[in-house]
Design a protein around this motif. Structure first.
Motif, mmCIF file in Angstrom:
data_model
loop_
_atom_site.group_PDB
_atom_site.id
_atom_site.type_symbol
_atom_site.label_atom_id
_atom_site.label_comp_id
_atom_site.label_asym_id
_atom_site.label_seq_id
_atom_site.Cartn_x
_atom_site.Cartn_y
_atom_site.Cartn_z
ATOM 1 N N CYS A 192 0.817 -1.215 0.000
ATOM 2 C CA CYS A 192 0.000 0.000 0.000
ATOM 3 C C CYS A 192 0.849 1.263 0.000
ATOM 4 O O CYS A 192 0.467 2.257 -0.597
ATOM 5 C CB CYS A 192 -0.936 0.028 1.201
ATOM 6 S SG CYS A 192 -1.959 -1.424 1.318
ATOM 7 N N ALA B 184 -9.746 -0.100 1.636
ATOM 8 C CA ALA B 184 -10.180 -1.492 1.392
ATOM 9 C C ALA B 184 -8.988 -2.437 1.328
ATOM 10 O O ALA B 184 -9.044 -3.548 1.842
ATOM 11 C CB ALA B 184 -10.999 -1.574 0.115
ATOM 12 N N GLU B 185 -7.899 -1.976 0.712
ATOM 13 C CA GLU B 185 -6.753 -2.871 0.564
ATOM 14 C C GLU B 185 -6.128 -3.198 1.920
ATOM 15 O O GLU B 185 -5.569 -4.276 2.111
ATOM 16 C CB GLU B 185 -5.719 -2.229 -0.363
ATOM 17 C CG GLU B 185 -4.993 -3.270 -1.190
ATOM 18 C CD GLU B 185 -3.856 -2.688 -2.002
ATOM 19 O OE1 GLU B 185 -3.917 -1.489 -2.339
ATOM 20 O OE2 GLU B 185 -2.914 -3.441 -2.278
ATOM 21 N N GLU C 102 -12.758 -7.243 -1.985
ATOM 22 C CA GLU C 102 -11.980 -7.346 -3.209
ATOM 23 C C GLU C 102 -12.423 -6.313 -4.241
ATOM 24 O O GLU C 102 -11.611 -5.626 -4.826
ATOM 25 C CB GLU C 102 -12.115 -8.753 -3.779
ATOM 26 C CG GLU C 102 -10.783 -9.296 -4.203
ATOM 27 C CD GLU C 102 -10.839 -10.760 -4.525
ATOM 28 O OE1 GLU C 102 -11.520 -11.129 -5.494
ATOM 29 O OE2 GLU C 102 -10.195 -11.547 -3.814
ATOM 30 N N HIS D 281 -10.073 2.157 -2.658
ATOM 31 C CA HIS D 281 -9.116 1.042 -2.611
ATOM 32 C C HIS D 281 -8.080 1.253 -1.515
ATOM 33 O O HIS D 281 -7.497 0.291 -1.033
ATOM 34 C CB HIS D 281 -8.437 0.842 -3.964
ATOM 35 C CG HIS D 281 -7.316 1.795 -4.268
ATOM 36 N ND1 HIS D 281 -7.510 2.975 -4.930
ATOM 37 C CD2 HIS D 281 -5.986 1.743 -4.002
ATOM 38 C CE1 HIS D 281 -6.350 3.604 -5.053
ATOM 39 N NE2 HIS D 281 -5.410 2.886 -4.507
ATOM 40 N N VAL E 175 -3.553 -5.572 -7.073
ATOM 41 C CA VAL E 175 -4.082 -5.825 -5.736
ATOM 42 C C VAL E 175 -4.619 -7.243 -5.606
ATOM 43 O O VAL E 175 -4.970 -7.667 -4.514
ATOM 44 C CB VAL E 175 -5.184 -4.816 -5.343
ATOM 45 C CG1 VAL E 175 -4.611 -3.462 -5.120
ATOM 46 C CG2 VAL E 175 -6.273 -4.775 -6.371
ATOM 47 N N LEU F 205 -8.120 -5.987 2.896
ATOM 48 C CA LEU F 205 -7.959 -7.130 1.982
ATOM 49 C C LEU F 205 -6.709 -7.938 2.317
ATOM 50 O O LEU F 205 -6.751 -9.171 2.352
ATOM 51 C CB LEU F 205 -7.878 -6.618 0.531
ATOM 52 C CG LEU F 205 -7.674 -7.682 -0.542
ATOM 53 C CD1 LEU F 205 -8.959 -8.462 -0.763
ATOM 54 C CD2 LEU F 205 -7.230 -7.081 -1.859
ATOM 55 N N SER G 46 -11.394 -2.930 -3.429
ATOM 56 C CA SER G 46 -9.944 -2.725 -3.500
ATOM 57 C C SER G 46 -9.461 -2.438 -4.902
ATOM 58 O O SER G 46 -8.284 -2.153 -5.107
ATOM 59 C CB SER G 46 -9.209 -3.957 -2.991
ATOM 60 O OG SER G 46 -9.472 -4.164 -1.644
#
Lengths: 596, 105
Positions: free
Chosen positions: A67, A251-252, A276, A248, A337, A255, A279
């Motif tokens: 990230c 979210a990542e 997902e 994203h 990702v 994730l 992301s």
């Protein structure tokens, strides 16, 4: 450094606070929703993984490398990598250094949420400020780093091809709002800090700017408006963030720990799948990767549009996109990702209702008992030369074997599985498992990579080794049971999707081909190999719509100037043979012709 | 009558009064290439399950055009896609079967 504003507050921080509160509440709510949607086993698995120091360390490392530093992106494209990591890592460092400054100089203010962000407005230099000069320098350095990243981002919008990326996903209106506010944040911060630099101090970026502005603008009058503008830009960015691709970023961060905990997508809409598709950064790498987008067709059916429509719950488009895909897996292989485009589509297909039930037709099939059982698969019966070559090689090597499906009539279940009829595919698998186990064989030899992937992933055959014919023949040569001589024909090897990206087998076929013939590489090979276009993965693509895809894949193979094309999949062979201007052979045929 | 070892089957005259075309029309809307079938039989000749249930896309297609019951054939299809590969008219037979499996109630 001393406090300049006794109350420690100014109304211009309100927009920032509003934006921050909104985005934090939204992300927290979204996280609760996702955790609620997980099955209890998955939820337990996830929470336990957070208590496991080994996985937790991996989470932190992965979040930092993916990230902030964007390592996968650096590996793909240096300029892209620099652009993203300069903004992400630079921003992170500015926030971190802001907190350190507050802790060092005005520790009483650390409980004020906005202080580290607007530090320079609230403080004034005193005679011991020199201690902070390194921090000031670092602040300006990271601001410069971010602004260089932003400059590249702006240049990219104008001249995209410089970056080797031909097509990007079309930005939505809110995505543009997010983009422009993100671009505005850092120059505004620089201006605001520059106008304040004669009071709060600064470094190589802000002090010269402060001097320059004093010559013709004056600093005092501009100070507040720019701090207001900076705060508003932050507010706009954070308020649109949940509805744009910038989602994203948070979210990542969810994730990565979920993936490290070993969670898998079980539904195309809920839980892990939701993380997902949120992301997806909409970078559009999948557009150039997708074999369907040849001649700019089907662009809106790529994975980036699937994630977008899943976020919007646009049922009609979701169905269209998931039915069209060839499931070649290239978008997933190249995704930064790790959005599972094909997996999400299969789950989406599994949501359909079929009113005609499936009844397994081949229940009473029997098979002889031998050590090695050879399964050719449906497609090989359309290209029988492959099956006969494998048979001839086995006979020459003196292997005790028999066919599982010499007269056809058996399917591995993979086409049913990719069509999303999972329960029906499991019925096929159960019947096949019974047939194979009853035969008492100890090796199941498979020459079709589509079947091989299915056997590897969905079958439970205790005591039976499932082998692909490529390593099997390689092994026959290694142990001296057959000898091959090298021909002077040069073949270009086409990686079949299911064997390469599907099963991770890239080097074995090259080794085997290299033993029996000359070998050349296509323009795109290994995990970047282009699908032949014949894939059974697609439900809705018609024969005529696939022609251009096959021709594009062939043109990529032709760049090697090889005399002929070699592949290891009956479907690729049949598809290419229709349009190719040179012979297309399966590796088994080539090896069989070269046996001494 | 002399027994020749075979019998005459019931006349299968097309009776337009009795045929319900609605399912075929729905199918054509979903899979337009269904109309292109010329009854060559390549699909049946290559079909993986034809040996068990006499499955053939050709028979399915004319069956629904004549209002016959094709459910037994449909429920035996394993979607292997060989018929799609050999169809000289380029009919998307797999999609045709999948869509037909949704049209019955």
């Amino acid at each position: 450094m001393i406090d300049r504003i006794p109350s420690g507050f100014h109304p211009f921080v309100i927009p920032f606070l509003v934006g921050m509160a909104f985005v934090l509440l939204y992300c927290f709510g979204a996280m609760i929703r996702v955790l609620y949607e997980l099955s209890w086993q998955d939820r337990k698995k996830f929470f336990l993984s957070l208590l496991n120091p080994k996985i937790l360390l991996k989470d932190i490392k992965d979040i930092f490398l993916n990230c902030l530093i964007h390592v996968p992106l650096w590996k793909r494209n240096k300029l892209f990598g620099y652009m993203h990591s300069s903004i992400a890592f630079g921003w992170f460092m500015i926030i971190l250094l802001g907190h350190i400054e507050v802790l060092l100089f005005v520790p009483g203010r650390i409980n004020l949420f906005y202080y580290p962000i607007f530090f320079n407005y609230f403080v004034a230099e005193d005679d011991v400020t020199l201690r902070g000069s390194l921090l000031f320098f670092l602040m300006d350095f990271f601001l410069l780093l971010i602004m260089s990243g932003i400059a590249i981002a702006i240049f990219r919008r104008i001249k995209n091809h410089v970056f080797g990326v031909k097509r990007m996903a079309r930005p939505t209106f809110l995505n543009l709002v997010g983009l422009y506010s993100l671009w505005a944040i850092f120059p505004l911060r620089w201006l605001a800090e520059s106008f304040t630099a004669h009071i709060s101090g600064g470094s190589f970026m802000t002090i010269p700017a402060n001097w320059l502005f004093r010559q013709f603008l004056g600093n005092e009058l501009n100070m507040l408006p720019t701090w207001w503008a900076y705060s508003i830009a932050l507010c706009v960015f954070m308020c649109v963030l949940p509805f744009t691709r910038y989602m994203h970023i948070p979210a990542e961060m969810l994730l990565i720990p979920m993936r490290n905990a070993g969670l898998k997508v079980r539904s195309s809409r809920k839980g892990f799948a939701r993380v997902e598709f949120f992301s997806c950064p909409n970078c559009g790498v999948c557009i150039d990767a997708c074999p369907m987008t040849v001649d700019n067709g089907n662009v809106k059916d790529c994975t980036v549009y699937l994630t977008r429509q899943l976020r919007r719950n646009n049922e009609e488009r979701i169905q269209e996109i998931s039915d069209k895909c060839l499931l070649c897996g290239k978008c997933e292989a190249l995704c930064q990702v790790g959005v599972e485009g094909p997996g999400l589509r299969i789950l989406e297909r599994a949501r359909r209702d079929y009113t005609v039930p499936f009844l397994y037709p081949a229940g009473d099939k029997k098979v002889e008992s031998r050590k090695v059982l050879y399964f050719a698969g449906c497609m090989t019966h359309l290209t029988p030369a492959i099956g006969r070559s494998v048979e001839a090689i086995m006979k020459k090597a003196g292997i005790d074997f028999t066919w599982l499906d010499e007269q056809g009539g058996l399917c591995c279940g993979r086409p049913m599985f990719t069509a999303g009829r999972i329960a029906e595919a499991k019925a096929i698998v159960a019947n096949m498992e019974k047939l194979i186990l009853e035969s008492g064989c100890d090796t199941l030899l498979v020459s079709c990579p589509i079947c091989y992937k299915m056997f590897r992933e969905q079958y439970n055959l205790p005591g039976v080794e499932i082998v692909n014919y490529i390593p099997f023949i390689n092994n026959l040569i290694n142990t001296g049971r057959i000898k091959v001589e090298k021909s002077d024909i040069c073949y270009v090897y086409h990686d079949p999707c299911e064997l390469g990206r599907g099963c991770g087998m890239y080097e074995e076929p090259r080794k085997l081909l290299g033993r029996s013939a000359g070998i050349a590489e296509a323009g795109h090979n290994r995990e970047e190999s282009i699908c032949c276009g014949g894939s059974l993965g697609s439900l809705s693509l018609d024969f005529s719509q696939r022609e251009n895809m096959t021709k594009a894949a062939l043109n990529d193979l032709y760049t090697s100037n090889a005399d002929a094309i070699a592949t290891a999949c009956p479907l690729c062979q049949a598809t290419f043979a229709r349009y190719a201007d040179r012979p297309v052979k399966d590796i088994a045929e080539i090896v069989n012709n070269q046996i001494l | 009558m002399i027994d020749f070892g075979f019998t005459l089957s019931k006349s299968s005259t097309v009776d337009l009064n009795k045929i319900d075309h609605s399912r075929y029309d729905q199918l054509v809307k979903l899979v337009p290439t269904a109309r292109m079938c010329m009854n060559c039989g390549s699909c049946g000749a290559t079909c993986t399950v034809s040996e068990y249930k006499g499955m053939s896309v050709r028979k399915v297609l004319y069956g629904i055009q004549r209002g016959e019951d094709v459910k037994a054939m449909l429920s035996s299809c394993m979607l292997c896609g060989k018929c799609t590969m050999v169809c000289p008219r380029g009919i998307n037979t797999r999609n045709l079967i999948l869509n037909l499996c949704k049209l019955y109630d």
